[in-house]
Design an enzyme around this catalytic site. Structure first.
Site, mmCIF file in Angstrom:
data_model
loop_
_atom_site.group_PDB
_atom_site.id
_atom_site.type_symbol
_atom_site.label_atom_id
_atom_site.label_comp_id
_atom_site.label_asym_id
_atom_site.label_seq_id
_atom_site.Cartn_x
_atom_site.Cartn_y
_atom_site.Cartn_z
ATOM 1 N N TRP A 19 34.782 14.351 59.476
ATOM 2 C CA TRP A 19 36.251 14.402 59.550
ATOM 3 C C TRP A 19 36.661 15.549 60.482
ATOM 4 O O TRP A 19 36.116 16.658 60.380
ATOM 5 C CB TRP A 19 36.808 14.622 58.129
ATOM 6 C CG TRP A 19 38.306 14.747 58.053
ATOM 7 C CD1 TRP A 19 39.242 13.945 58.639
ATOM 8 C CD2 TRP A 19 39.038 15.739 57.312
ATOM 9 N NE1 TRP A 19 40.496 14.366 58.302
ATOM 10 C CE2 TRP A 19 40.408 15.467 57.502
ATOM 11 C CE3 TRP A 19 38.684 16.824 56.517
ATOM 12 C CZ2 TRP A 19 41.415 16.237 56.916
ATOM 13 C CZ3 TRP A 19 39.667 17.590 55.933
ATOM 14 C CH2 TRP A 19 41.025 17.290 56.127
ATOM 15 N N ASP A 39 32.856 16.318 49.515
ATOM 16 C CA ASP A 39 34.240 16.023 49.864
ATOM 17 C C ASP A 39 34.509 14.599 49.377
ATOM 18 O O ASP A 39 33.957 13.628 49.902
ATOM 19 C CB ASP A 39 34.410 16.129 51.386
ATOM 20 C CG ASP A 39 35.850 15.852 51.801
ATOM 21 O OD1 ASP A 39 36.644 15.411 50.965
ATOM 22 O OD2 ASP A 39 36.166 16.081 52.992
ATOM 23 N N LYS A 42 44.705 9.254 49.013
ATOM 24 C CA LYS A 42 44.441 7.844 49.351
ATOM 25 C C LYS A 42 44.349 6.970 48.110
ATOM 26 O O LYS A 42 44.944 5.911 48.047
ATOM 27 C CB LYS A 42 43.136 7.683 50.124
ATOM 28 C CG LYS A 42 42.727 8.859 50.940
ATOM 29 C CD LYS A 42 43.432 8.902 52.245
ATOM 30 C CE LYS A 42 43.145 10.229 52.899
ATOM 31 N NZ LYS A 42 43.303 10.235 54.301
HETATM 32 N N1 KET Z 1 38.428 14.795 53.490
HETATM 33 C C1 KET Z 1 38.289 13.696 54.257
HETATM 34 C C2 KET Z 1 36.934 13.164 54.497
HETATM 35 C C3 KET Z 1 39.428 13.087 54.789
HETATM 36 O O1 KET Z 1 39.275 11.991 55.499
HETATM 37 C C4 KET Z 1 40.701 13.642 54.551
HETATM 38 C C5 KET Z 1 41.891 13.053 55.168
HETATM 39 C C6 KET Z 1 40.771 14.774 53.725
HETATM 40 C C7 KET Z 1 39.617 15.328 53.221
HETATM 41 C C8 KET Z 1 42.057 15.440 53.373
HETATM 42 O O2 KET Z 1 43.000 14.652 52.807
HETATM 43 P P1 KET Z 1 44.225 15.279 51.996
HETATM 44 O O3 KET Z 1 45.414 14.549 52.490
HETATM 45 O O4 KET Z 1 44.287 16.754 52.273
HETATM 46 O O5 KET Z 1 43.919 15.005 50.573
HETATM 47 N N2 KET Z 1 41.830 12.265 56.158
HETATM 48 C C9 KET Z 1 42.917 11.547 56.818
HETATM 49 C C10 KET Z 1 44.192 12.316 56.986
HETATM 50 C C11 KET Z 1 44.067 13.632 57.697
HETATM 51 O O6 KET Z 1 43.391 13.745 58.712
HETATM 52 O O7 KET Z 1 44.691 14.596 57.197
HETATM 53 C C12 KET Z 1 42.406 10.979 58.128
HETATM 54 O O8 KET Z 1 41.251 11.228 58.495
HETATM 55 O O9 KET Z 1 43.142 10.251 58.779
#
Ligand code: KET
Length: 556
Positions: free
Chosen positions: A288, A369, A405
């Site tokens: 990520w 994660d 998500k």
């Molecule tokens: N870990 C991974 C692997 C991940 O894809 C995300 C978010 C997060 C943590 C953090 O998500 P949060 O909203 O803080 O719970 N991914 C998507 C959004 C972003 O980049 O913030 C994405 O990859 O599109």
């Protein structure tokens, strides 16, 4: 299953909405503290009585505030009874402004902010300069900089060396997408679920939880620094399984976090400040896009191990074993618990078992994660296989959970950070230190989102609806993967697109080069990350033909 579907349809039909609207419309106006949401927010309503908005009246109270409250058009207030109370809170003695403006939080930004009641100002219009003078500031946000602002003691300005930063590789795409006026535009950049009409989706179980919470009329007091014990326990149970040994024995500590990113950030800080091991973390490649920033900001060194084999479009098992084998003992290694982002490729269970043994043998600290529990297979237990196996093998894992998500709570920012420890005492000491870390970063977490999550997790009926919805979501994603692959094949593409249907979770790592991805965005208004990742959640039955055609075009 039929029972589940029936309950779901009852909720999705919106049977609770009338009640929700009824409650919402009687809430006090947050800017003027009246109960009105009609044209004026207190200034000119007849007797300042709480007023109920008619059902479906739909007037946009925010619009009314910015236009009517701060537009200077309101008549001076003649009702003296309520004057003084709020005025005294905001303005210094001797100055009063009429009621329309008394709780405008945009002080100083609007040039024309109502009329001054005080004789000093002769009833003329209040300007931002008056407000600055009133609150004892030299200048206000939005007003022009003075000479002194530009030069600090004969040197450069405070921020004059700050350069423009690049847009975020993922969230910047949504900004660009929103700016575009092109009708063809498609957003497959950010990993946020869309229904088949391309609309953001609010889970029915969350709508119902919201309704129940409103009915409880709870207060908004601070919650503990690490969140409530109940919320944290529910989260860890979801991840590790109810009755798992660390939960039974109290060998874990947990803290509510600002979604998955916040949980990772707390973890990074904990490693940096408290661990006896190396301050270096190893990520899978690719990973990520935000991982590197989160951990380097906490002062950790970052490194990598192989995860994805581009030749076979699958998990690089041998490569990852070889690389992890070489990681210095007592380092940290990060794993995506399931639905790896961006590749959509996870190790099969047997390979997780070997990885777990290797990590234990090398005395590495594993940090999971877990941003997609339930999204990979639609089943919470399946998707939690890896962290559970690691714990079973005696690894003291760290865990970052997100409800962005799997419960659609993106903007609510709800997550949980936890650590499995070697004893209850260790857990208690760690938690006491985590409290100190959090208190210094943001004091305590937000209250609303965690209440929603707890409501769903502890209620069997809501949980059942949740599972059913997640099942429907993952089915839609699986179906749309098939459609995209079929369309590409039907167009006569010579490339192999099998990986589109092999990969799991929200993303498809298409294999498009950066050049091809940029062409898709520039020429065809398809917004995807430059590494060729497509959020399958943004692909719908309406845009799948267009996406396939354009993908074929750039890969010919
Ligand atoms: N870990 C991974 C692997 C991940 O894809 C995300 C978010 C997060 C943590 C953090 O998500 P949060 O909203 O803080 O719970 N991914 C998507 C959004 C972003 O980049 O913030 C994405 O990859 O599109």
């Amino acid at each position: 299953m039929i029972g589940k579907a029936f309950k779901l349809s009852a909720f999705s039909r919106g049977t609770f909405w009338p009640i929700f609207f009824e409650i919402r419309t009687t809430l006090p106006c947050f800017q003027c503290s009246s109960f009105s949401s009609s044209r004026k927010c207190g200034g000119n309503d007849s007797k300042n009585k709480p007023e109920r908005k008619k059902k479906g009246g739909g007037s946009d109270s925010k619009k009314t505030h910015s236009k009517d409250v701060c537009g200077g058009g309101g008549k001076p207030n003649k009702d003296k009874s309520s004057e003084g109370k709020l005025k005294g809170e905001i303005y210094t003695k001797g100055t009063s402004i009429n009621k329309e403006c008394k709780k405008d939080y945009k002080l100083g930004i609007s040039e024309d902010c109502g009329r001054l009641g005080s004789s000093k100002y002769g009833g003329r219009k209040l300007t931002s300069a008056d407000i600055c003078a009133t609150v004892g500031q030299r200048s206000c946000p939005g007003s022009k900089p003075t000479k002194d602002d530009k030069v600090i003691k004969g040197k450069k300005g405070w921020w004059s060396d700050v350069e423009m930063g690049p847009p975020d590789a993922i969230l910047g795409l949504t900004e660009a997408f929103n700016r575009s006026k092109d009708d063809r535009k498609v957003n497959v950049g950010v990993g946020a679920y869309r229904d088949d009409n391309g609309e953001p989706y609010v889970f029915s179980c969350i709508r119902e939880a919201e309704k129940r919470l409103l009915a409880k009329a709870l207060n908004k007091e601070y919650i503990p620094i690490v969140g409530t014990v109940e919320f944290c326990k529910l989260c860890v149970e979801l991840a590790l399984g109810e009755g798992s040994p660390p939960i039974k024995n109290g060998n874990y500590c947990a803290a509510q976090a600002l979604s998955g990113t916040g949980a990772l950030r707390i973890g990074a800080e904990v490693i940096q400040r408290l661990s006896n091991g190396n301050k270096e973390i190893f990520f899978p490649t690719p990973t990520w896009g935000n991982h590197a920033r989160v951990f380097t900001h906490a002062g950790l060194k970052i490194n990598k191990y192989r995860h994805y084999d581009e030749k076979t479009n699958s998990f690089d098992y041998d490569g990852s074993l070889q690389d992890i084998e070489k990681i210095p003992e007592s380092s940290v290694v990060l794993f995506h618990a399931c639905a790896h982002n961006p590749t959509g490729v996870d190790p099969p269970q047997k390979q997780w078992e070997s990885l777990s043994k290797l990590v234990k043998q090398k005395n590495l600290l594993s940090f999971f994660d877990m941003a997609y529990q339930g999204f990979a297979t639609g089943d919470f237990n399946n998707d939690a296989f890896a962290p559970r196996q690691f714990v079973k093998d005696g690894n003291q894992i760290m865990l970052a959970q997100s409800f962005a998500k799997n419960l659609g709570l993106y903007g609510e920012r709800v997550g949980c950070f936890s650590i499995v420890t070697s004893s209850k005492e260790e857990a208690e000491s760690l938690l006491s230190q985590i409290k100190i870390i959090i208190r210094g970063m943001y004091s305590s977490p937000p209250i609303h989102g965690q209440r929603l999550v707890a409501e769903v997790l502890k209620d069997p009926e809501l949980r059942c609806i949740w599972e059913c919805e997640l099942g429907a979501i993952s089915s839609r994603i699986i179906k749309i993967r098939k459609d995209l692959r079929q369309k590409l094949e039907a167009l006569g593409s010579k490339k192999d697109w099998k990986h589109i249907t092999d990969q799991i979770g929200m993303f498809c790592f298409t294999g498009l080069t950066e050049e091809q991805a940029v062409r898709l965005t520039k020429e065809f208004e398809i917004y995807l990350t430059k590494n060729g990742r497509i959020s399958m959640a943004g692909v719908t039955s309406k845009n799948v033909d267009y996406i396939a055609k354009c993908m074929h075009e750039v890969t010919k």
